[in-house]
Design a protein around this motif. Structure first.
Motif, PDB file in Angstrom:
ATOM      1  N   THR A 157     -47.775  25.145  73.224  1.00 46.74           N
ATOM      2  CA  THR A 157     -47.896  26.526  73.688  1.00 46.74           C
ATOM      3  C   THR A 157     -46.688  26.860  74.561  1.00 46.74           C
ATOM      4  OG1 THR A 157     -50.307  26.455  73.668  1.00 46.74           O
ATOM      5  CG2 THR A 157     -49.274  28.162  75.017  1.00 46.74           C
ATOM      6  N   PRO A 158     -45.812  27.776  74.121  1.00 47.14           N
ATOM      7  CA  PRO A 158     -44.701  28.200  74.972  1.00 47.14           C
ATOM      8  C   PRO A 158     -45.169  29.185  76.045  1.00 47.14           C
ATOM      9  CG  PRO A 158     -44.240  28.531  72.622  1.00 47.14           C
ATOM     10  CD  PRO A 158     -45.715  28.335  72.777  1.00 47.14           C
ATOM     11  N   VAL A 159     -44.766  28.927  77.269  1.00 45.54           N
ATOM     12  CA  VAL A 159     -45.097  29.797  78.402  1.00 45.54           C
ATOM     13  C   VAL A 159     -43.816  30.520  78.819  1.00 45.54           C
ATOM     14  CG1 VAL A 159     -45.915  29.868  80.798  1.00 45.54           C
ATOM     15  CG2 VAL A 159     -46.949  28.264  79.157  1.00 45.54           C
ATOM     16  N   LEU A 160     -43.839  31.834  78.775  1.00 47.43           N
ATOM     17  CA  LEU A 160     -42.671  32.644  79.117  1.00 47.43           C
ATOM     18  C   LEU A 160     -42.680  32.970  80.606  1.00 47.43           C
ATOM     19  CD1 LEU A 160     -40.195  34.268  78.063  1.00 47.43           C
ATOM     20  CD2 LEU A 160     -41.778  36.180  77.673  1.00 47.43           C
ATOM     21  N   GLY A 161     -41.554  32.726  81.269  1.00 47.29           N
ATOM     22  CA  GLY A 161     -41.468  33.008  82.698  1.00 47.29           C
ATOM     23  C   GLY A 161     -40.075  33.450  83.101  1.00 47.29           C
ATOM     24  N   VAL A 162     -39.986  34.077  84.258  1.00 44.12           N
ATOM     25  CA  VAL A 162     -38.705  34.533  84.809  1.00 44.12           C
ATOM     26  C   VAL A 162     -38.399  33.710  86.056  1.00 44.12           C
ATOM     27  CG1 VAL A 162     -37.480  36.471  85.878  1.00 44.12           C
ATOM     28  CG2 VAL A 162     -38.918  36.857  83.867  1.00 44.12           C
ATOM     29  N   VAL A 163     -37.132  33.288  86.171  1.00 47.14           N
ATOM     30  CA  VAL A 163     -36.696  32.421  87.264  1.00 47.14           C
ATOM     31  C   VAL A 163     -35.538  33.076  88.006  1.00 47.14           C
ATOM     32  CG1 VAL A 163     -35.748  30.139  87.809  1.00 47.14           C
ATOM     33  CG2 VAL A 163     -37.349  30.396  85.915  1.00 47.14           C
ATOM     34  N   ARG A 164     -35.546  32.950  89.322  1.00 42.31           N
ATOM     35  CA  ARG A 164     -34.403  33.429  90.109  1.00 42.31           C
ATOM     36  C   ARG A 164     -33.130  32.711  89.675  1.00 42.31           C
ATOM     37  NH1 ARG A 164     -37.548  31.618  94.354  1.00 42.31           N
ATOM     38  NH2 ARG A 164     -35.807  30.284  94.925  1.00 42.31           N
ATOM     39  N   PRO A 165     -31.987  33.403  89.670  1.00 40.67           N
ATOM     40  CA  PRO A 165     -30.762  32.765  89.178  1.00 40.67           C
ATOM     41  C   PRO A 165     -30.157  31.755  90.146  1.00 40.67           C
ATOM     42  CG  PRO A 165     -30.290  34.984  89.933  1.00 40.67           C
ATOM     43  CD  PRO A 165     -31.778  34.813  90.010  1.00 40.67           C
ATOM     44  N   ASP A 166     -30.639  31.720  91.388  1.00 42.49           N
ATOM     45  CA  ASP A 166     -30.016  30.848  92.382  1.00 42.49           C
ATOM     46  C   ASP A 166     -30.736  29.512  92.552  1.00 42.49           C
ATOM     47  OD1 ASP A 166     -32.298  31.956  93.460  1.00 42.49           O
ATOM     48  OD2 ASP A 166     -31.435  32.306  95.446  1.00 42.49           O
ATOM     49  N   VAL A 167     -31.739  29.239  91.727  1.00 44.91           N
ATOM     50  CA  VAL A 167     -32.487  27.992  91.860  1.00 44.91           C
ATOM     51  C   VAL A 167     -31.626  26.826  91.378  1.00 44.91           C
ATOM     52  CG1 VAL A 167     -34.528  26.708  91.119  1.00 44.91           C
ATOM     53  CG2 VAL A 167     -34.702  29.156  91.555  1.00 44.91           C
ATOM     54  N   ARG A 168     -31.523  25.786  92.197  1.00 47.74           N
ATOM     55  CA  ARG A 168     -30.726  24.604  91.836  1.00 47.74           C
ATOM     56  C   ARG A 168     -31.582  23.675  90.980  1.00 47.74           C
ATOM     57  NH1 ARG A 168     -29.315  19.622  94.957  1.00 47.74           N
ATOM     58  NH2 ARG A 168     -27.459  18.766  93.976  1.00 47.74           N
ATOM     59  N   LEU A 169     -31.103  23.402  89.784  1.00 47.31           N
ATOM     60  CA  LEU A 169     -31.829  22.558  88.855  1.00 47.31           C
ATOM     61  C   LEU A 169     -31.205  21.170  88.827  1.00 47.31           C
ATOM     62  CD1 LEU A 169     -32.184  25.149  85.967  1.00 47.31           C
ATOM     63  CD2 LEU A 169     -33.825  24.640  87.795  1.00 47.31           C
ATOM     64  N   ILE A 170     -32.053  20.137  88.893  1.00 47.29           N
ATOM     65  CA  ILE A 170     -31.583  18.754  88.913  1.00 47.29           C
ATOM     66  C   ILE A 170     -32.286  18.005  87.786  1.00 47.29           C
ATOM     67  CG2 ILE A 170     -31.379  16.641  90.274  1.00 47.29           C
ATOM     68  CD1 ILE A 170     -31.798  18.466  92.778  1.00 47.29           C
ATOM     69  N   PRO A 171     -31.537  17.579  86.756  1.00 44.25           N
ATOM     70  CA  PRO A 171     -32.178  16.873  85.643  1.00 44.25           C
ATOM     71  C   PRO A 171     -32.730  15.510  86.046  1.00 44.25           C
ATOM     72  CG  PRO A 171     -29.795  17.122  85.266  1.00 44.25           C
ATOM     73  CD  PRO A 171     -30.104  17.763  86.578  1.00 44.25           C
ATOM     74  N   SER A 172     -33.911  15.198  85.542  1.00 40.43           N
ATOM     75  CA  SER A 172     -34.499  13.882  85.748  1.00 40.43           C
ATOM     76  C   SER A 172     -33.739  12.875  84.901  1.00 40.43           C
ATOM     77  CB  SER A 172     -35.979  13.898  85.338  1.00 40.43           C
ATOM     78  OG  SER A 172     -36.467  12.598  85.197  1.00 40.43           O
ATOM     79  N   GLU A 173     -33.191  11.849  85.518  1.00 48.47           N
ATOM     80  CA  GLU A 173     -32.368  10.876  84.794  1.00 48.47           C
ATOM     81  C   GLU A 173     -33.134  10.187  83.680  1.00 48.47           C
ATOM     82  OE1 GLU A 173     -30.413   8.106  87.314  1.00 48.47           O
ATOM     83  OE2 GLU A 173     -29.446   9.650  88.531  1.00 48.47           O
ATOM     84  N   ALA A 174     -34.430  10.037  83.846  1.00 49.39           N
ATOM     85  CA  ALA A 174     -35.227   9.316  82.856  1.00 49.39           C
ATOM     86  C   ALA A 174     -35.399  10.100  81.559  1.00 49.39           C
ATOM     87  CB  ALA A 174     -36.598   8.992  83.444  1.00 49.39           C
ATOM     88  N   GLU A 175     -35.393  11.426  81.645  1.00 49.51           N
ATOM     89  CA  GLU A 175     -35.717  12.230  80.462  1.00 49.51           C
ATOM     90  C   GLU A 175     -34.627  13.209  80.040  1.00 49.51           C
ATOM     91  OE1 GLU A 175     -39.857  13.809  80.205  1.00 49.51           O
ATOM     92  OE2 GLU A 175     -39.966  13.177  82.293  1.00 49.51           O
ATOM     93  N   VAL A 176     -33.824  13.676  80.987  1.00 42.56           N
ATOM     94  CA  VAL A 176     -32.925  14.800  80.711  1.00 42.56           C
ATOM     95  C   VAL A 176     -31.476  14.398  80.944  1.00 42.56           C
ATOM     96  CG1 VAL A 176     -32.355  17.180  81.326  1.00 42.56           C
ATOM     97  CG2 VAL A 176     -34.745  16.432  81.355  1.00 42.56           C
ATOM     98  N   ALA A 177     -30.676  14.480  79.872  1.00 46.12           N
ATOM     99  CA  ALA A 177     -29.255  14.167  79.994  1.00 46.12           C
ATOM    100  C   ALA A 177     -28.481  15.336  80.577  1.00 46.12           C
ATOM    101  CB  ALA A 177     -28.682  13.793  78.628  1.00 46.12           C
ATOM    102  N   ASP A 178     -28.935  16.549  80.301  1.00 45.74           N
ATOM    103  CA  ASP A 178     -28.217  17.743  80.757  1.00 45.74           C
ATOM    104  C   ASP A 178     -29.173  18.927  80.763  1.00 45.74           C
ATOM    105  OD1 ASP A 178     -26.100  19.322  81.606  1.00 45.74           O
ATOM    106  OD2 ASP A 178     -25.314  19.661  79.588  1.00 45.74           O
ATOM    107  N   VAL A 179     -28.901  19.872  81.638  1.00 52.75           N
ATOM    108  CA  VAL A 179     -29.628  21.137  81.655  1.00 52.75           C
ATOM    109  C   VAL A 179     -28.595  22.249  81.586  1.00 52.75           C
ATOM    110  CG1 VAL A 179     -29.755  21.134  84.197  1.00 52.75           C
ATOM    111  CG2 VAL A 179     -31.331  22.550  82.881  1.00 52.75           C
TER     112      VAL A 179
END
Length: 198
Positions: free
Chosen positions: A121-143
């Motif tokens: 189920t895709p959940v659609l949402g809006v995010v502030r543009p200034d949020v700092r995203l940090i990829p989880s090393e175990a699962e995410v190579a890049d965001v």
């Protein structure tokens, strides 16, 4: 009108139009007798900026399933999750450190059944543009972020085919600056394009 309000109105208008949506990777014959799907949810996070983008991840190469593929943040719905929205928000926090409080949830898109046994189920949402995203090393190579307009444009939804489990399969792919978005992720974006009267 805010981006959240525009997306909510577009989703409501699209629902009234009853668009033809992609339901899954498998044919009706293959679904007959198939085990029940595992419920899962992903977050389609749209950044609130002049040119909105969609936050996507590149999965690490060592994962058992979908290694190296482009995907939305998300995963299976756990027993402690209240619903698909809670699961999508939890997974996004675990995978890219996106705080649930930073997401304005717009609504849900129709579920998509993957060939690997998930009903997503895709959940659609809006995010502030200034949020700092940090990829989880175990699962995410890049965001990274791809423009919403590019992803929603049917001209960029390319039909392709390949052999999987001994059968020819047809799927969609969307290219963005050398990134190959395909399979279930591309299919859910095609559905989003069809469900939004943008």
């Amino acid at each position: 009108m805010t981006l959240a309000a525009r997306l909510r109105a577009a989703l409501d208008a699209g629902a009234l139009a009853a668009p033809e949506l992609l339901t899954g990777d498998l044919t009706g014959l293959e679904l007959d007798g198939a085990p029940p799907a595992t419920e899962a949810a992903v977050l389609v996070a749209v950044t609130d900026r002049a040119e909105p983008g969609v936050i996507l991840t590149q999965r690490t190469e060592h994962l058992r399933a979908h290694a190296g593929q482009v995907a939305f943040p998300g995963g299976r719905i756990d027993p402690e999750d209240a619903n698909a929205v809670a699961a999508a928000l939890r997974e996004a926090q675990e995978e890219i450190a996106l705080p649930p409080a930073a997401v304005t949830v717009i609504g849900m898109i129709d579920p998509y059944r993957t060939g690997t046994g998930y009903r997503v189920t895709p959940v659609l949402g809006v995010v502030r543009p200034d949020v700092r995203l940090i990829p989880s090393e175990a699962e995410v190579a890049d965001v990274f972020e791809a423009p919403l307009a590019h992803l929603l444009d049917p001209a960029n939804h390319v039909r392709a085919s390949g052999i999987w489990k001994g059968r020819e399969r047809h799927f969609y792919k969307i290219d963005w600056q050398g990134r190959n978005i395909w399979g279930a992720t591309a299919a859910m974006l095609v559905n989003l394009s069809r469900q939004l009267k943008w």
